[in-house]
Design a protein around this motif. Structure first.
Motif, mmCIF file in Angstrom:
data_model
loop_
_atom_site.group_PDB
_atom_site.id
_atom_site.type_symbol
_atom_site.label_atom_id
_atom_site.label_comp_id
_atom_site.label_asym_id
_atom_site.label_seq_id
_atom_site.Cartn_x
_atom_site.Cartn_y
_atom_site.Cartn_z
ATOM 1 N N ILE A 1 -7.834 -11.949 -2.662
ATOM 2 C CA ILE A 1 -8.278 -12.512 -1.388
ATOM 3 C C ILE A 1 -7.108 -12.625 -0.419
ATOM 4 O O ILE A 1 -7.224 -12.268 0.768
ATOM 5 N N LEU A 2 -5.978 -13.116 -0.912
ATOM 6 C CA LEU A 2 -4.799 -13.233 -0.053
ATOM 7 C C LEU A 2 -4.354 -11.866 0.465
ATOM 8 O O LEU A 2 -3.971 -11.724 1.640
ATOM 9 N N PHE A 3 -4.418 -10.858 -0.411
ATOM 10 C CA PHE A 3 -4.053 -9.503 0.010
ATOM 11 C C PHE A 3 -4.974 -9.028 1.134
ATOM 12 O O PHE A 3 -4.501 -8.495 2.153
ATOM 13 N N ALA A 4 -6.287 -9.223 0.958
ATOM 14 C CA ALA A 4 -7.242 -8.776 1.971
ATOM 15 C C ALA A 4 -7.036 -9.518 3.299
ATOM 16 O O ALA A 4 -7.104 -8.909 4.379
ATOM 17 N N VAL B 1 -4.346 -0.725 -12.042
ATOM 18 C CA VAL B 1 -4.286 -2.082 -11.484
ATOM 19 C C VAL B 1 -5.033 -2.216 -10.156
ATOM 20 O O VAL B 1 -5.414 -3.318 -9.772
ATOM 21 N N SER B 2 -5.216 -1.113 -9.455
ATOM 22 C CA SER B 2 -5.979 -1.122 -8.197
ATOM 23 C C SER B 2 -7.043 -0.043 -8.260
ATOM 24 O O SER B 2 -6.942 1.000 -7.600
ATOM 25 N N LEU C 1 -11.117 -6.481 -6.529
ATOM 26 C CA LEU C 1 -10.111 -7.170 -7.341
ATOM 27 C C LEU C 1 -9.012 -6.210 -7.776
ATOM 28 O O LEU C 1 -9.280 -5.136 -8.299
ATOM 29 N N LYS C 2 -7.782 -6.625 -7.552
ATOM 30 C CA LYS C 2 -6.609 -5.834 -7.927
ATOM 31 C C LYS C 2 -5.729 -6.694 -8.819
ATOM 32 O O LYS C 2 -5.475 -7.853 -8.519
ATOM 33 N N ARG C 3 -5.242 -6.120 -9.899
ATOM 34 C CA ARG C 3 -4.510 -6.872 -10.911
ATOM 35 C C ARG C 3 -2.999 -6.705 -10.745
ATOM 36 O O ARG C 3 -2.539 -5.653 -10.297
ATOM 37 N N PRO C 4 -2.241 -7.716 -11.141
ATOM 38 C CA PRO C 4 -0.784 -7.543 -11.169
ATOM 39 C C PRO C 4 -0.407 -6.560 -12.274
ATOM 40 O O PRO C 4 -1.170 -6.338 -13.217
ATOM 41 N N GLY C 5 0.744 -5.961 -12.155
ATOM 42 C CA GLY C 5 1.182 -4.981 -13.142
ATOM 43 C C GLY C 5 2.131 -3.986 -12.498
ATOM 44 O O GLY C 5 2.581 -4.172 -11.366
#
Length: 227
Positions: free
Chosen positions: A7-10, A185-186, A192-196
């Motif tokens: 959400i913060l990324f978007a 991850v994306s 939703l995108k994951r850290p990695g």
């Protein structure tokens, strides 16, 4: 945390991108270099968002040669279409012809010097692509293509589009294949995108003059090295 990060990324990236688009529209008429510099700064902003907000780390394995090469990359996510501007100086990237018809964005894409690819036009499209590529090479810019034609889920390795082999023969440039595992991850089409870690793996240079099938086989294997 994955939801919060996404959400913060978007909230940061998309409104921020609009500012870059408006800037390019307002000042892009001055010179194409203005648009190219704006696009580079947009890519750097995207990388900052990816690192700081999504918690994704970017690694390049191998030496990325800079010069008169044809750079061929795996395509798994929106990530590399933007981040590749951080790898090269004002790269000329091949993009689907229909993207140039998008209001506002299409005009900026032309001003930047993206290379339109008409998938259904056959030999005439290949000649147009060759002319555009030679023009960008004369400007000292890298030519970057995603030969699978669309984003591919991580782990899949579809055949390359037929245009790659023709362009390889027509341009007479050695090929630098680049594998990318951004889809881990994306993933394509997912909010939703994951850290990695996102890895670019630079493959062995494919020299000029090979048989088309051999060149295609080498490139196909190299860009899928992270599968």
């Amino acid at each position: 945390m994955i939801v919060i990060r996404s959400i913060l990324f978007a909230l940061a990236f998309y409104p921020g991108s609009l500012i870059f688009v408006l800037w390019a529209m307002a000042f892009g008429w001055v010179t194409p270099l203005m648009v190219q510099n704006t696009a580079t700064n947009w890519s750097r902003f995207h990388r900052w968002c990816v690192r700081r907000l999504l918690g994704q780390r970017i690694v390049v394995e191998g030496d990325l040669p800079i010069g008169p090469y044809l750079y061929i990359a795996k395509h798994e996510s929106m990530f590399e279409t933007i981040d590749i501007l951080c790898l090269f100086d004002r790269p000329a990237i091949g993009a689907k012809r229909e993207l140039f018809d998008i209001p506002l964005w299409g005009g900026i894409a032309r001003r930047y010097g993206l290379i339109p690819i008409e998938r259904a036009a056959g030999a005439s499209a290949l000649r147009t692509l060759r002319a555009a590529a030679k023009d960008r090479i004369a400007q000292g810019r890298a030519i970057c293509l995603f030969p699978e034609g669309t984003r591919v889920p991580h782990g899949e390795s579809p055949p390359l589009k037929a245009g790659f082999a023709g362009l390889y023969s027509l341009l007479g440039l050695p090929v630098v294949p680049i594998a990318i595992d951004s889809g881990r991850v994306s993933p394509r089409g997912k909010f939703l995108k994951r850290p990695g870690t996102i890895t670019y793996k630079v493959g062995e240079i494919v020299p000029v003059g090979l048989d088309r099938k051999e060149a295609e086989a080498r490139v196909h294997a190299a860009i899928n090295a992270l599968n």
